[in-house]
Write a protein that holds these residues in place. Sequence first.
Motif, PDB file in Angstrom:
ATOM      1  N   ARG A 153     -22.103  35.660  -5.199  1.00  0.00           N
ATOM      2  CA  ARG A 153     -21.529  35.534  -6.550  1.00  0.00           C
ATOM      3  C   ARG A 153     -21.100  34.099  -6.824  1.00  0.00           C
ATOM      4  NH1 ARG A 153     -17.182  40.195  -7.358  1.00  0.00           N
ATOM      5  NH2 ARG A 153     -16.374  39.172  -5.521  1.00  0.00           N
ATOM      6  N   ALA A 154     -20.508  33.437  -5.836  1.00  0.00           N
ATOM      7  CA  ALA A 154     -20.072  32.056  -6.026  1.00  0.00           C
ATOM      8  C   ALA A 154     -21.267  31.152  -6.328  1.00  0.00           C
ATOM      9  CB  ALA A 154     -19.330  31.566  -4.792  1.00  0.00           C
ATOM     10  N   LYS A 155     -22.381  31.349  -5.641  1.00  0.00           N
ATOM     11  CA  LYS A 155     -23.575  30.541  -5.897  1.00  0.00           C
ATOM     12  C   LYS A 155     -24.105  30.788  -7.309  1.00  0.00           C
ATOM     13  CE  LYS A 155     -25.169  30.057  -1.178  1.00  0.00           C
ATOM     14  NZ  LYS A 155     -26.187  30.422  -0.200  1.00  0.00           N
ATOM     15  N   LYS A 156     -24.042  32.032  -7.758  1.00  0.00           N
ATOM     16  CA  LYS A 156     -24.505  32.357  -9.109  1.00  0.00           C
ATOM     17  C   LYS A 156     -23.676  31.637 -10.170  1.00  0.00           C
ATOM     18  CE  LYS A 156     -27.912  35.239  -8.774  1.00  0.00           C
ATOM     19  NZ  LYS A 156     -29.218  34.920  -9.296  1.00  0.00           N
ATOM     20  N   PHE A 157     -22.392  31.420  -9.908  1.00  0.00           N
ATOM     21  CA  PHE A 157     -21.519  30.721 -10.850  1.00  0.00           C
ATOM     22  C   PHE A 157     -21.500  29.214 -10.622  1.00  0.00           C
ATOM     23  CE2 PHE A 157     -19.427  34.971 -11.117  1.00  0.00           C
ATOM     24  CZ  PHE A 157     -19.675  35.184 -12.462  1.00  0.00           C
ATOM     25  N   GLY A 158     -22.275  28.739  -9.650  1.00  0.00           N
ATOM     26  CA  GLY A 158     -22.348  27.318  -9.389  1.00  0.00           C
ATOM     27  C   GLY A 158     -21.190  26.768  -8.575  1.00  0.00           C
ATOM     28  N   VAL A 159     -20.467  27.641  -7.900  1.00  0.00           N
ATOM     29  CA  VAL A 159     -19.339  27.212  -7.080  1.00  0.00           C
ATOM     30  C   VAL A 159     -19.856  26.899  -5.675  1.00  0.00           C
ATOM     31  CG1 VAL A 159     -17.118  27.926  -6.102  1.00  0.00           C
ATOM     32  CG2 VAL A 159     -17.757  28.647  -8.414  1.00  0.00           C
ATOM     33  N   PHE A 160     -19.406  25.773  -5.120  1.00  0.00           N
ATOM     34  CA  PHE A 160     -19.795  25.398  -3.765  1.00  0.00           C
ATOM     35  C   PHE A 160     -19.208  26.395  -2.777  1.00  0.00           C
ATOM     36  CE2 PHE A 160     -19.015  23.141   0.220  1.00  0.00           C
ATOM     37  CZ  PHE A 160     -20.315  22.794   0.527  1.00  0.00           C
ATOM     38  N   THR A 161     -20.039  26.890  -1.874  1.00  0.00           N
ATOM     39  CA  THR A 161     -19.589  27.863  -0.888  1.00  0.00           C
ATOM     40  C   THR A 161     -20.309  27.622   0.442  1.00  0.00           C
ATOM     41  OG1 THR A 161     -19.377  30.218  -0.408  1.00  0.00           O
ATOM     42  CG2 THR A 161     -21.307  29.562  -1.631  1.00  0.00           C
ATOM     43  N   PRO A 162     -19.658  27.920   1.554  1.00  0.00           N
ATOM     44  CA  PRO A 162     -20.368  27.768   2.831  1.00  0.00           C
ATOM     45  C   PRO A 162     -21.538  28.747   2.915  1.00  0.00           C
ATOM     46  CG  PRO A 162     -18.029  28.232   3.183  1.00  0.00           C
ATOM     47  CD  PRO A 162     -18.298  28.343   1.726  1.00  0.00           C
ATOM     48  N   GLU A 163     -22.530  28.381   3.691  1.00  0.00           N
ATOM     49  CA  GLU A 163     -23.692  29.253   3.901  1.00  0.00           C
ATOM     50  C   GLU A 163     -23.257  30.474   4.698  1.00  0.00           C
ATOM     51  OE1 GLU A 163     -27.408  30.761   3.654  1.00  0.00           O
ATOM     52  OE2 GLU A 163     -26.764  28.898   2.700  1.00  0.00           O
ATOM     53  N   VAL A 164     -23.558  31.662   4.190  1.00  0.00           N
ATOM     54  CA  VAL A 164     -23.225  32.918   4.874  1.00  0.00           C
ATOM     55  C   VAL A 164     -24.534  33.668   5.106  1.00  0.00           C
ATOM     56  CG1 VAL A 164     -22.007  35.105   4.738  1.00  0.00           C
ATOM     57  CG2 VAL A 164     -20.959  33.050   3.805  1.00  0.00           C
ATOM     58  N   SER A 165     -24.806  33.985   6.362  1.00  0.00           N
ATOM     59  CA  SER A 165     -25.980  34.794   6.659  1.00  0.00           C
ATOM     60  C   SER A 165     -25.673  35.611   7.910  1.00  0.00           C
ATOM     61  CB  SER A 165     -27.213  33.918   6.875  1.00  0.00           C
ATOM     62  OG  SER A 165     -27.004  33.023   7.933  1.00  0.00           O
ATOM     63  N   PHE A 166     -26.480  36.623   8.148  1.00  0.00           N
ATOM     64  CA  PHE A 166     -26.261  37.500   9.279  1.00  0.00           C
ATOM     65  C   PHE A 166     -27.219  37.149  10.397  1.00  0.00           C
ATOM     66  CE2 PHE A 166     -24.758  39.923   5.639  1.00  0.00           C
ATOM     67  CZ  PHE A 166     -23.509  40.303   6.087  1.00  0.00           C
ATOM     68  N   GLY A 167     -26.752  37.270  11.614  1.00  0.00           N
ATOM     69  CA  GLY A 167     -27.567  37.026  12.789  1.00  0.00           C
ATOM     70  C   GLY A 167     -26.997  37.799  13.962  1.00  0.00           C
ATOM     71  N   ASN A 168     -27.834  38.046  14.937  1.00  0.00           N
ATOM     72  CA  ASN A 168     -27.414  38.759  16.141  1.00  0.00           C
ATOM     73  C   ASN A 168     -27.480  37.789  17.321  1.00  0.00           C
ATOM     74  OD1 ASN A 168     -26.633  40.825  17.811  1.00  0.00           O
ATOM     75  ND2 ASN A 168     -28.695  41.644  18.044  1.00  0.00           N
ATOM     76  N   LEU A 169     -26.329  37.502  17.916  1.00  0.00           N
ATOM     77  CA  LEU A 169     -26.262  36.585  19.035  1.00  0.00           C
ATOM     78  C   LEU A 169     -26.135  37.389  20.317  1.00  0.00           C
ATOM     79  CD1 LEU A 169     -26.067  33.584  19.894  1.00  0.00           C
ATOM     80  CD2 LEU A 169     -23.577  33.851  19.776  1.00  0.00           C
ATOM     81  N   VAL A 170     -27.100  37.227  21.229  1.00  0.00           N
ATOM     82  CA  VAL A 170     -27.046  37.960  22.502  1.00  0.00           C
ATOM     83  C   VAL A 170     -26.979  36.991  23.658  1.00  0.00           C
ATOM     84  CG1 VAL A 170     -28.172  40.032  21.707  1.00  0.00           C
ATOM     85  CG2 VAL A 170     -29.564  38.173  22.554  1.00  0.00           C
TER      86      VAL A 170
END
Length: 170
Positions: A153-170
């Motif tokens: 939502r923040a990106k859609k409004f043009g607000v700077f936000t940290p990159e958020v993504s999902f990953g599995n660390l093993v």
Amino acid sequence: LAGSALIVLSYMPRPLVRNPFVRHLLPAWRSVRKLADPSVLYYQLYAPRVPTYVLTLSEKDLIELESSLPRTFGGTFSEEQKDIKVRGVFSDGSGAYDVRVRYRGLYRNHWEAKKKSLQIEFIDETPLQDMRVVNFIIPSDRHWIGSAFNAYRAKKFGVFTPEVSFGNLV
């Protein structure tokens, strides 16, 4: 009966949490509590779509990292404990990279469970979207989908936000 037990245990009074026997069972209780969370089922069904990363540490380095954790139940990290980093090898499937690893997070929910929050700092290369430092945060701390949805939502409004993504660390 099991549902009522879940509700009763969800609202434990604070003095009960101070009981040593209850403290011993809290990590197991937090794992069982996830069974009622629908996002856990979603993650289990769609986990193959999440990228998997492999972190390799020597036994000596793992012991050093584990020894940096607070000794008492419910303790927090001191500044000296936070600065302990060990060397490791991070692999994303396309290559292996030298890294420095440390625990991240101030409170016990980041290091009591089987999966722990880690900060990984790449030494020579930056294979993940040119990021020098990557934080792997336990999903329950960021409320699973909520954090990713808020970043979207923040990106859609043009607000700077940290990159958020999902990953599995093993």
